[in-house]
Design an enzyme around this catalytic site. Sequence first.
Site, PDB file in Angstrom:
ATOM      1  N   ASN A  86       0.844  -1.194   0.000  1.00 30.74           N
ATOM      2  CA  ASN A  86       0.000   0.000   0.000  1.00 30.74           C
ATOM      3  C   ASN A  86       0.879   1.244   0.000  1.00 30.74           C
ATOM      4  O   ASN A  86       1.841   1.326   0.763  1.00 30.74           O
ATOM      5  CB  ASN A  86      -0.910   0.007   1.234  1.00 30.74           C
ATOM      6  CG  ASN A  86      -1.910  -1.124   1.203  1.00 30.74           C
ATOM      7  OD1 ASN A  86      -2.480  -1.429   0.151  1.00 30.74           O
ATOM      8  ND2 ASN A  86      -2.131  -1.765   2.338  1.00 30.74           N
ATOM      9  N   HIS A  99       6.757  -1.914   2.983  1.00 31.64           N
ATOM     10  CA  HIS A  99       6.509  -3.308   3.357  1.00 31.64           C
ATOM     11  C   HIS A  99       5.644  -3.967   2.296  1.00 31.64           C
ATOM     12  O   HIS A  99       4.797  -3.324   1.668  1.00 31.64           O
ATOM     13  CB  HIS A  99       5.852  -3.419   4.735  1.00 31.64           C
ATOM     14  CG  HIS A  99       4.638  -2.560   4.918  1.00 31.64           C
ATOM     15  ND1 HIS A  99       4.720  -1.218   5.193  1.00 31.64           N
ATOM     16  CD2 HIS A  99       3.312  -2.844   4.860  1.00 31.64           C
ATOM     17  CE1 HIS A  99       3.499  -0.715   5.301  1.00 31.64           C
ATOM     18  NE2 HIS A  99       2.621  -1.685   5.084  1.00 31.64           N
ATOM     19  N   HIS A 101       2.990  -7.025   1.906  1.00 32.70           N
ATOM     20  CA  HIS A 101       2.131  -7.988   2.576  1.00 32.70           C
ATOM     21  C   HIS A 101       2.131  -9.274   1.751  1.00 32.70           C
ATOM     22  O   HIS A 101       1.894  -9.226   0.532  1.00 32.70           O
ATOM     23  CB  HIS A 101       0.688  -7.497   2.632  1.00 32.70           C
ATOM     24  CG  HIS A 101       0.465  -6.215   3.389  1.00 32.70           C
ATOM     25  ND1 HIS A 101      -0.078  -6.178   4.653  1.00 32.70           N
ATOM     26  CD2 HIS A 101       0.691  -4.919   3.054  1.00 32.70           C
ATOM     27  CE1 HIS A 101      -0.187  -4.918   5.052  1.00 32.70           C
ATOM     28  NE2 HIS A 101       0.270  -4.130   4.097  1.00 32.70           N
TER      29      HIS A 101
HETATM   30  P1  AMP Z   1      -0.319  -0.795   5.754  1.00 37.41           P
HETATM   31  O1  AMP Z   1      -1.709  -0.448   6.222  1.00 37.41           O
HETATM   32  O2  AMP Z   1      -0.227  -1.324   4.380  1.00 37.41           O
HETATM   33  O3  AMP Z   1       0.647   0.343   6.041  1.00 37.41           O
HETATM   34  O4  AMP Z   1       0.125  -2.028   6.659  1.00 37.41           O
HETATM   35  C1  AMP Z   1       0.659  -1.916   7.939  1.00 37.41           C
HETATM   36  C2  AMP Z   1       0.486  -3.248   8.585  1.00 37.41           C
HETATM   37  O5  AMP Z   1       1.343  -3.301   9.718  1.00 37.41           O
HETATM   38  C3  AMP Z   1      -0.929  -3.516   9.105  1.00 37.41           C
HETATM   39  O6  AMP Z   1      -1.434  -4.686   8.457  1.00 37.41           O
HETATM   40  C4  AMP Z   1      -0.734  -3.714  10.601  1.00 37.41           C
HETATM   41  O7  AMP Z   1      -1.568  -4.712  11.133  1.00 37.41           O
HETATM   42  C5  AMP Z   1       0.725  -4.078  10.691  1.00 37.41           C
HETATM   43  N1  AMP Z   1       1.399  -3.776  11.948  1.00 37.41           N
HETATM   44  C6  AMP Z   1       1.411  -2.590  12.605  1.00 37.41           C
HETATM   45  N2  AMP Z   1       2.157  -2.679  13.719  1.00 37.41           N
HETATM   46  C7  AMP Z   1       2.634  -3.956  13.763  1.00 37.41           C
HETATM   47  C8  AMP Z   1       3.465  -4.679  14.674  1.00 37.41           C
HETATM   48  N3  AMP Z   1       3.972  -4.113  15.775  1.00 37.41           N
HETATM   49  N4  AMP Z   1       3.739  -5.971  14.410  1.00 37.41           N
HETATM   50  C9  AMP Z   1       3.233  -6.563  13.298  1.00 37.41           C
HETATM   51  N5  AMP Z   1       2.455  -5.937  12.398  1.00 37.41           N
HETATM   52  C10 AMP Z   1       2.153  -4.654  12.626  1.00 37.41           C
END
Ligand code: AMP
Length: 113
Positions: A86, A99, A101
């Site tokens: 994203n 990142h 997914h």
């Molecule tokens: P996005 O919305 O594409 O920026 O994705 C960020 C992702 O990071 C989301 O799916 C969250 O659930 C995940 N996330 C946020 N903090 C953590 C964390 N401490 N450990 C693992 N995943 C996380």
Amino acid sequence: MNDCIFCKIAAGEIPSQKVYEDETVFAFRDINPMAAVHILVIPKEHIANVLDINESNSAVISHIFEVISKIAKDEKLEKGFRVVSNCNEYAGQSVFHLHFHILGGEQLSLKMC
Ligand code: AMP
Ligand code: ZN
């Protein structure tokens, strides 16, 4: 980046469910899984999102996809999975450290958005 949560996860300063690590890449399970298997793959270097990929930092991106391929096999996702990154507001990016997914382990929605 001192205040970046994913930089801290990659450095081991914040705990995570680590799936893979090498010199330049870190992968861990998403804390709020959106599929049976939901893994995040990140460069250890801070890159905000796809818009900040350029000639000087793109080598790690091809390596990330090698790692994604390995993780998909390790997690037995050969039947199908999705890779999503994203970027910015309209896509709902919430963590501004690049990142990817990996979503799989079940039948995914066929809608892309
Ligand atoms: P996005 O919305 O594409 O920026 O994705 C960020 C992702 O990071 C989301 O799916 C969250 O659930 C995940 N996330 C946020 N903090 C953590 C964390 N401490 N450990 C693992 N995943 C996380
Ligand atoms: Zn970061």
